[in-house]
Design a protein around this motif. Structure first.
Motif, PDB file in Angstrom:
ATOM      1  N   THR A 127       8.709  -7.378  17.525  1.00 11.57           N
ATOM      2  CA  THR A 127       9.228  -6.319  16.663  1.00 11.57           C
ATOM      3  C   THR A 127       8.930  -4.996  17.353  1.00 11.57           C
ATOM      4  O   THR A 127       7.846  -4.811  17.905  1.00 11.57           O
ATOM      5  N   PHE A 128       9.906  -4.090  17.338  1.00 11.59           N
ATOM      6  CA  PHE A 128       9.726  -2.791  17.987  1.00 11.59           C
ATOM      7  C   PHE A 128      10.489  -1.728  17.210  1.00 11.59           C
ATOM      8  O   PHE A 128      11.345  -2.043  16.392  1.00 11.59           O
ATOM      9  N   ASN A 129      10.182  -0.477  17.475  1.00 10.12           N
ATOM     10  CA  ASN A 129      10.899   0.646  16.872  1.00 10.12           C
ATOM     11  C   ASN A 129      11.970   1.119  17.842  1.00 10.12           C
ATOM     12  O   ASN A 129      11.654   1.610  18.929  1.00 10.12           O
ATOM     13  N   HIS A 130      13.221   0.979  17.442  1.00 10.90           N
ATOM     14  CA  HIS A 130      14.347   1.421  18.263  1.00 10.90           C
ATOM     15  C   HIS A 130      14.494   2.922  18.054  1.00 10.90           C
ATOM     16  O   HIS A 130      14.844   3.372  16.968  1.00 10.90           O
ATOM     17  N   ILE A 131      14.210   3.709  19.088  1.00 12.28           N
ATOM     18  CA  ILE A 131      14.268   5.169  18.947  1.00 12.28           C
ATOM     19  C   ILE A 131      15.132   5.830  20.013  1.00 12.28           C
ATOM     20  O   ILE A 131      15.410   7.014  19.934  1.00 12.28           O
ATOM     21  N   ALA A 132      15.534   5.095  21.029  1.00  7.32           N
ATOM     22  CA  ALA A 132      16.317   5.671  22.122  1.00  7.32           C
ATOM     23  C   ALA A 132      17.776   5.239  22.005  1.00  7.32           C
ATOM     24  O   ALA A 132      18.138   4.448  21.132  1.00  7.32           O
ATOM     25  N   ALA A 133      18.621   5.762  22.897  1.00  6.32           N
ATOM     26  CA  ALA A 133      20.026   5.352  22.899  1.00  6.32           C
ATOM     27  C   ALA A 133      20.154   3.873  23.230  1.00  6.32           C
ATOM     28  O   ALA A 133      21.058   3.196  22.754  1.00  6.32           O
ATOM     29  N   TYR A 134      19.261   3.384  24.058  1.00  9.62           N
ATOM     30  CA  TYR A 134      19.190   1.941  24.284  1.00  9.62           C
ATOM     31  C   TYR A 134      17.756   1.548  24.604  1.00  9.62           C
ATOM     32  O   TYR A 134      16.974   2.342  25.112  1.00  9.62           O
ATOM     33  N   GLU A 135      17.427   0.327  24.243  1.00 13.78           N
ATOM     34  CA  GLU A 135      16.106  -0.237  24.509  1.00 13.78           C
ATOM     35  C   GLU A 135      16.297  -1.411  25.459  1.00 13.78           C
ATOM     36  O   GLU A 135      17.087  -2.314  25.188  1.00 13.78           O
ATOM     37  N   HIS A 136      15.571  -1.383  26.579  1.00 13.16           N
ATOM     38  CA  HIS A 136      15.735  -2.361  27.647  1.00 13.16           C
ATOM     39  C   HIS A 136      14.536  -3.305  27.689  1.00 13.16           C
ATOM     40  O   HIS A 136      13.389  -2.861  27.726  1.00 13.16           O
ATOM     41  N   PHE A 137      14.821  -4.610  27.684  1.00 16.79           N
ATOM     42  CA  PHE A 137      13.790  -5.639  27.791  1.00 16.79           C
ATOM     43  C   PHE A 137      14.130  -6.564  28.946  1.00 16.79           C
ATOM     44  O   PHE A 137      15.302  -6.804  29.244  1.00 16.79           O
ATOM     45  N   GLU A 138      13.100  -7.110  29.571  1.00 14.52           N
ATOM     46  CA  GLU A 138      13.267  -8.136  30.594  1.00 14.52           C
ATOM     47  C   GLU A 138      12.272  -9.255  30.321  1.00 14.52           C
ATOM     48  O   GLU A 138      11.097  -8.994  30.089  1.00 14.52           O
ATOM     49  N   ILE A 139      12.770 -10.487  30.333  1.00 11.08           N
ATOM     50  CA  ILE A 139      11.907 -11.652  30.241  1.00 11.08           C
ATOM     51  C   ILE A 139      11.799 -12.193  31.655  1.00 11.08           C
ATOM     52  O   ILE A 139      12.782 -12.675  32.220  1.00 11.08           O
ATOM     53  N   HIS A 140      10.617 -12.067  32.240  1.00 10.60           N
ATOM     54  CA  HIS A 140      10.378 -12.481  33.615  1.00 10.60           C
ATOM     55  C   HIS A 140       9.803 -13.892  33.649  1.00 10.60           C
ATOM     56  O   HIS A 140       9.015 -14.264  32.784  1.00 10.60           O
ATOM     57  N   GLY A 141      10.181 -14.630  34.671  1.00 10.74           N
ATOM     58  CA  GLY A 141       9.583 -15.927  34.970  1.00 10.74           C
ATOM     59  C   GLY A 141       9.255 -15.958  36.448  1.00 10.74           C
ATOM     60  O   GLY A 141       9.904 -15.276  37.252  1.00 10.74           O
ATOM     61  N   THR A 142       8.251 -16.745  36.821  1.00 12.36           N
ATOM     62  CA  THR A 142       7.927 -16.840  38.231  1.00 12.36           C
ATOM     63  C   THR A 142       8.899 -17.730  38.979  1.00 12.36           C
ATOM     64  O   THR A 142       8.955 -17.704  40.209  1.00 12.36           O
ATOM     65  N   GLU A 143       9.725 -18.492  38.250  1.00 12.90           N
ATOM     66  CA  GLU A 143      10.729 -19.359  38.857  1.00 12.90           C
ATOM     67  C   GLU A 143      12.007 -19.274  38.038  1.00 12.90           C
ATOM     68  O   GLU A 143      11.966 -19.063  36.820  1.00 12.90           O
ATOM     69  N   GLY A 144      13.153 -19.462  38.708  1.00 10.59           N
ATOM     70  CA  GLY A 144      14.422 -19.437  38.010  1.00 10.59           C
ATOM     71  C   GLY A 144      15.462 -20.261  38.753  1.00 10.59           C
ATOM     72  O   GLY A 144      15.301 -20.574  39.937  1.00 10.59           O
ATOM     73  N   ALA A 145      16.535 -20.592  38.071  1.00  9.84           N
ATOM     74  CA  ALA A 145      17.587 -21.451  38.628  1.00  9.84           C
ATOM     75  C   ALA A 145      18.515 -20.700  39.568  1.00  9.84           C
ATOM     76  O   ALA A 145      19.325 -21.307  40.248  1.00  9.84           O
ATOM     77  N   TRP A 146      18.433 -19.392  39.650  1.00  6.56           N
ATOM     78  CA  TRP A 146      19.358 -18.635  40.500  1.00  6.56           C
ATOM     79  C   TRP A 146      18.630 -17.917  41.605  1.00  6.56           C
ATOM     80  O   TRP A 146      17.483 -17.790  41.692  1.00  6.56           O
TER      81      TRP A 146
END
Length: 146
Positions: A127-146
């Motif tokens: 849960t977060f407070n949306h206060i900007a024109a956009y809110e950017h999130f990244e879900i990082h993993g140490t491994e990925g399929a691409w």
């Protein structure tokens, strides 16, 4: 035999009505479910987001050839303030390893969000407070399929 058939039919009707009622309550509560089919090579993956945000978030896979970082980015666009919750679910065969959450380019402490794994999917809730024109999130993993 008729009594058993009637009982099974009644149970099926109750289950269907419960499911429909649950979906209606989910929608009434303001939550929306968004699905994002993504392809990597010849394999298709589905990322889901449950949120109370007003419009569909934008979802992308990292595509930098300069780094080995594997992440899913999620952007919430809008110009008004609101307390927003989300649950992002990603298949574990798309993104795996040590999972972490970045918000506005800052690593979030593990106590700030909830990470869960059901064996086939990783889910991140916050849960977060949306206060900007956009809110950017990244879900990082140490491994990925691409």
């Amino acid at each position: 035999m008729k009594r058993r058939t009637l009982t099974v039919t009644a149970i099926a009707v109750i289950l269907i009505l419960s499911l429909v009622a649950g979906l209606l309550l989910f929608e009434i509560a303001g939550s929306k479910l968004y699905t994002y089919p993504l392809s990597v090579g010849e394999k298709a993956y589905i990322i889901t987001i449950v949120t109370n945000w007003n419009s569909a978030p934008k979802v992308d896979l990292s595509n930098s050839s300069l780094t080995d970082l594997k992440y899913v980015s999620v952007d919430f666009f809008g110009s008004y303030e609101k307390t927003v919750f989300f649950k992002i679910t990603i298949p574990t065969d798309l993104l795996w390893g040590n999972i972490s959450l970045i918000w506005k380019y800052y690593v979030q402490l593990p106590g700030r969000y909830l990470l869960s794994n059901d064996g086939t999917h990783n889910s991140v809730q916050m849960t977060f407070n949306h206060i900007a024109a956009y809110e950017h999130f990244e879900i990082h993993g140490t491994e990925g399929a691409w």
